[in-house]
Enzyme design. Structure first.
Site, PDB file in Angstrom:
ATOM      1  N   HIS A 319       0.756  -1.134   0.015  1.00 21.85           N
ATOM      2  CA  HIS A 319      -0.095   0.086   0.056  1.00 21.85           C
ATOM      3  C   HIS A 319       0.934   1.178   0.052  1.00 21.85           C
ATOM      4  O   HIS A 319       1.937   1.231   0.507  1.00 21.85           O
ATOM      5  CB  HIS A 319      -0.998   0.023   1.094  1.00 21.85           C
ATOM      6  CG  HIS A 319      -0.566   0.300   2.395  1.00 21.85           C
ATOM      7  ND1 HIS A 319       0.288   1.235   3.229  1.00 21.85           N
ATOM      8  CD2 HIS A 319      -0.095  -0.673   3.630  1.00 21.85           C
ATOM      9  CE1 HIS A 319       0.695   1.089   4.402  1.00 21.85           C
ATOM     10  NE2 HIS A 319       0.743  -0.378   4.475  1.00 21.85           N
ATOM     11  N   CYS A 337       3.632  -4.938   6.545  1.00 23.59           N
ATOM     12  CA  CYS A 337       3.155  -4.500   5.006  1.00 23.59           C
ATOM     13  C   CYS A 337       4.301  -3.985   4.248  1.00 23.59           C
ATOM     14  O   CYS A 337       5.306  -3.960   4.600  1.00 23.59           O
ATOM     15  CB  CYS A 337       2.112  -3.463   5.090  1.00 23.59           C
ATOM     16  SG  CYS A 337       0.642  -3.930   5.763  1.00 23.59           S
TER      17      CYS A 337
END
Length: 422
Positions: A319, A337
């Site tokens: 992201h 992440c």
């Protein structure tokens, strides 16, 4: 990184076990051999047995033929309406295109023809059971209709509660996959029985159409449970795209048809919350997402992100992370992440597809089986060992290693994000 995995799939592939045999009522034979010698008629046996009662609504018309082949099947209900059915690939049974109705009577008339042209016709009439009151196993099919998926997209079915080992063969027989052009594959179970994956030895070829049916409604699963639903979907495979993320260089390589499109600096999980290493598949894409990790051991924050692509059930995403752009390419600072710049994340959203392969290398922890769609995180040889049914001979030879993620392989919506790492 809480994420409730609710899975349940469908697609019995190439090797299905024939149903048990039972004699049936009507037996019509015709034809004669040369020179007045009467040719042997085909031997034909059907299931369910004639006059059988309390037959599950998932019943199939089992056909076993000796000395010929099935040339006609007609299945009708007690009002005379014809019921559609399709043959299994091995010819062992005809499967109704939808579950049968409870407490209804059905008649199957089957004709087999021998090499001499002589025929045998048999009929069986049976009555289905009343609607079940047993608890259902909830299944989910992670493959939707009218989508374009990446070449690594596995057909995934999840189950809650998981399927016990002794019941997996019966469930797998009711999971069907067809590909056009044909590209045979196999089913494999996650060891705890919570998911089953279907894939081919190599990635899907771009342009392939895949049709899936998880025909589980009314299927007895063990002694105490039933299948919940009959689900179908048809979609196509798009272009070949893969992402390779290297912790040593802190770079992501984006490849299309095996050719490098771009390198993108990344920041992965810090040592206390490392990113998983392994072969993953993009499970879902979100223009906007909220990560809420309050109540989790390593969480306690809420953050809104843009251009998020889910990689694991546990909450690992690629992201946009404008707050870590100064660290991208040099230092790992995330909660697991893969952080990229806002501009790179926006660009990636226009390049990738659900079902694209993402390979992460060199982090502190390996990808856990079943944490996302992990069908490609093992070799083909290991994958087929997870099948509850015999694997067809043509699929048994195993490559020495899984295909390179950047290779051109002649190659669903996932649950909404719950928690994630920054």
């Amino acid at each position: 990184m809480g994420f409730e995995r609710r899975l349940s799939l469908l697609a019995a592939t190439i090797a299905a076990t024939p149903l048990a045999l039972a004699a049936c009522t009507a037996d019509q034979r015709s034809g004669a051999g040369p020179a007045g010698v009467r040719a042997a008629a085909p031997e034909l046996a059907l299931t369910p047995a004639d006059r059988a009662r309390d037959v599950p609504i998932s019943a199939e018309v089992g056909t076993t033929v000796k000395g010929g082949r099935v040339t006609q099947v007609r299945l009708t209900d007690d009002k005379g309406a014809q019921v559609g059915a399709e043959p299994r690939e091995d010819g062992s049974a005809w499967v109704p295109v939808a579950p049968l109705q409870p407490r209804r009577t059905y008649t199957a008339e089957v004709t087999a023809t021998g090499d001499s042209g002589k025929t045998t016709t048999r009929r069986t009439t049976f009555t289905t059971t009343a609607a079940s009151t047993k608890p259902e196993i909830t299944s989910n099919l992670y493959f939707e209709s009218n989508q374009t998926y990446g070449t690594a997209m596995p057909v995934t079915v999840s189950f809650d509660p998981p399927i016990p080992k002794e019941a997996r063969a019966d469930v797998q027989r009711r999971l069907f996959v067809k590909t056009n052009p044909p590209q045979p594959g196999a089913w494999s179970w996650v060891s705890d029985g919570s998911q089953a994956y279907y894939r081919a030895p190599d990635f899907w070829r771009p342009g392939t159409t895949i049709s899936v049916r998880a025909a589980l409604e009314g299927l007895p699963i063990g002694k105490e449970r039933m299948g919940d639903a009959d689900r179908s979907a048809t979609s196509k495979i798009g272009r070949q795209v893969s992402l390779e993320i290297d912790n040593a260089s802190k770079q992501m390589s984006v490849l299309r048809d095996g050719k490098l499109l771009r390198r993108i600096p990344v920041s992965l999980g810090k040592p206390s919350t490392p990113t998983s290493s392994g072969k993953m598949v993009i499970m879902a894409k979100h223009q906007y997402a909220t990560f809420d990790t309050r109540g989790e051991p390593d969480g306690g924050y809420v953050v809104d992100v843009e251009d998020a692509q889910r990689l694991t059930a546990g909450g690992e995403f690629i992201h946009g992370a404008p707050w870590s752009e100064g660290d991208q390419g040099s230092t790992n600072v995330s909660h697991g992440c893969t952080n990229v710049s806002a501009a790179a994340a926006d660009w990636l959203m226009n390049v990738t597809q659900v079902g694209d392969l993402v390979t992460v290398r060199g982090t502190e922890v390996p990808l856990t089986e079943g944490n996302g769609w992990t069908a490609w995180n093992v070799s083909w040889e290991e994958f087929v060992r997870g099948s509850a049914l015999p694997v067809p001979a043509g699929l048994r030879p195993a490559p020495t290693q899984a295909p390179h993620p950047g290779a051109v392989a002649g190659g669903s919506p996932a649950p909404a994000p719950s928690a994630g790492g920054r």
